[in-house]
Design an enzyme around this catalytic site. Structure first.
Site, mmCIF file in Angstrom:
data_model
loop_
_atom_site.group_PDB
_atom_site.id
_atom_site.type_symbol
_atom_site.label_atom_id
_atom_site.label_comp_id
_atom_site.label_asym_id
_atom_site.label_seq_id
_atom_site.Cartn_x
_atom_site.Cartn_y
_atom_site.Cartn_z
ATOM 1 N N VAL A 8 0.812 -1.234 0.000
ATOM 2 C CA VAL A 8 0.000 0.000 0.000
ATOM 3 C C VAL A 8 0.842 1.280 0.000
ATOM 4 C CG1 VAL A 8 -2.070 -0.986 1.069
ATOM 5 C CG2 VAL A 8 -0.292 0.015 2.526
ATOM 6 N N ASN B 13 -7.735 -1.490 4.992
ATOM 7 C CA ASN B 13 -7.585 -2.215 6.260
ATOM 8 C C ASN B 13 -6.116 -2.414 6.663
ATOM 9 O OD1 ASN B 13 -8.370 -4.446 8.363
ATOM 10 N ND2 ASN B 13 -6.991 -5.470 6.926
ATOM 11 N N SER C 177 -9.061 3.100 14.651
ATOM 12 C CA SER C 177 -8.908 2.330 15.888
ATOM 13 C C SER C 177 -9.482 3.174 17.019
ATOM 14 C CB SER C 177 -7.417 2.086 16.154
ATOM 15 O OG SER C 177 -7.204 1.614 17.464
ATOM 16 N N TYR D 163 1.087 5.323 16.346
ATOM 17 C CA TYR D 163 -0.183 4.615 16.091
ATOM 18 C C TYR D 163 -1.369 5.556 16.342
ATOM 19 C CZ TYR D 163 -3.428 0.669 15.765
ATOM 20 O OH TYR D 163 -4.441 -0.188 15.376
ATOM 21 N N LYS E 156 -3.851 6.895 13.358
ATOM 22 C CA LYS E 156 -5.248 6.451 13.386
ATOM 23 C C LYS E 156 -6.199 7.638 13.542
ATOM 24 C CE LYS E 156 -4.733 2.068 12.653
ATOM 25 N NZ LYS E 156 -5.253 1.446 11.418
ATOM 26 N N ILE F 137 -9.352 -6.538 19.144
ATOM 27 C CA ILE F 137 -9.899 -7.610 18.304
ATOM 28 C C ILE F 137 -8.849 -8.718 18.233
ATOM 29 C CG2 ILE F 137 -10.832 -8.194 16.022
ATOM 30 C CD1 ILE F 137 -12.458 -5.949 17.353
#
Ligand SMILES: NC(=O)c1ccc[n+]([C@@H]2O[C@H](COP(=O)([O-])OP(=O)(O)OC[C@H]3O[C@@H](n4cnc5c(N)ncnc54)[C@H](O)[C@@H]3O)[C@@H](O)[C@H]2O)c1
Length: 257
Positions: free
Chosen positions: A62, A88, A140, A153, A157, A186
């Site tokens: 990506v 994703n 997230s 992160y 996000k 998850i």
């Protein structure tokens, strides 16, 4: 059933975890799956086919603009459209701010949100042709909350939410929606590796660390990739056509805004 029959659905980060489950769910709903990952997507493609679905995989980074354009062009030549694009692919990092290298910061930013911009550029014209499209972007709960030693992160996000809103207002008049999903914990390899690392540095076992986190989740369980895949299937459907620019939590009750 969500009525996705014949829709062309492209999913990045499709080799495992949440991305794999999204592919399988959308295949069950009748979509034609294009599974995209730097890793081999054979197992995802096979599992979609076992469900009676149509699926094809591409090895695809990506962060590589040329590869993105080549793959999107090939999909466009074969199907003459793209209906659903699920961003994703993502990487987690927990490095303290002073220890995080600029190179690592750039790498995480490139994968977690710049890629969404790079993918949107060639995909938008293929959605506009039919006046219908769905961008579904994985953020997230870290995009809304802040966690220590997760500067890259959390920042990336949160950036996903801004990018999603910008796409939503720009493309809404073309029948294209853009929405973000904000999962809590998850159960995937990403979560296991993260918890193992945190357990190690806190001198506890993985089981002890996980049990402590579990106590904080009102639903009393961790999320499953299938939980997220079900939300993606809904957002991809005609039923969700008036939901645009949202950041939807799926976390068992951890975050309320
Ligand atoms: N698991 C969780 O608890 C959780 C929580 C919140 C958000 N998320 C987000 O959900 C998404 C999926 O997470 P997961 O838990 O399934 O992770 P995972 O690590 O199991 O899978 C991520 C996938 O992305 C792929 N990928 C990584 N870099 C790539 C690149 N440059 N090009 C193409 N593919 C690439 C990997 O090969 C892998 O198949 C991520 O964006 C993640 O940040 C996960």
């Amino acid at each position: 059933m969500r009525g996705l029959k014949g829709r062309i659905a492209c999913i990045t980060g499709a080799a495992q975890g949440i991305g794999q489950e999204i592919c399988i769910r959308l295949a069950e709903e009748g979509a034609i799956i294009i599974a995209l990952d730097i890793l081999d997507t054979k197992s995802t493609v096979n599992r979609c086919r076992e469900k009676g679905g149509h699926a094809r995989g591409f090895v695809f980074d990506v962060t590589n603009k040329n590869q993105i354009h080549r793959v999107v062009q090939e999909i466009g030549e074969q199907f003459e459209r793209i209906d659903i694009w699920v961003n994703n692919a993502g990487v987690f990092d927990n490095t303290a701010t002073v220890a995080l290298s600029e190179q690592k910061w750039d790498q995480i930013s490139d994968i977690n949100y710049k890629a969404m911009f790079l993918c949107a550029q060639p995909v938008i014209p293929l959605m506009q042709k039919n006046n219908w499209g769905r961008f579904i972007n994985l953020s997230s709960m870290a995009g809304k909350m802040a966690y220590s030693e997760e500067i890259a992160y959390c920042s990336t996000k949160a950036a996903v939410l801004g990018l999603t809103r910008a796409l939503a207002v720009e493309l809404g008049c073309h029948g294209i929606t853009a929405n973000a999903i904000c999962p809590g914990p998850i159960q995937t390899d990403m979560l296991k590796n993260t918890y193992q690392h945190l357990a190690d540095i806190n001198g506890v076992t993985l089981e002890e660390w996980s049990a402590d986190i579990l106590k904080t989740i009102p639903a009393g369980r961790f999320g499953k990739p299938a939980d997220v895949a079900a939300l993606v299937a809904f957002l991809a459907s005609d039923d969700a056509g008036f939901i645009n620019g949202q950041a939807i939590n799926i976390d068992g009750g951890l975050v309320f805004y």
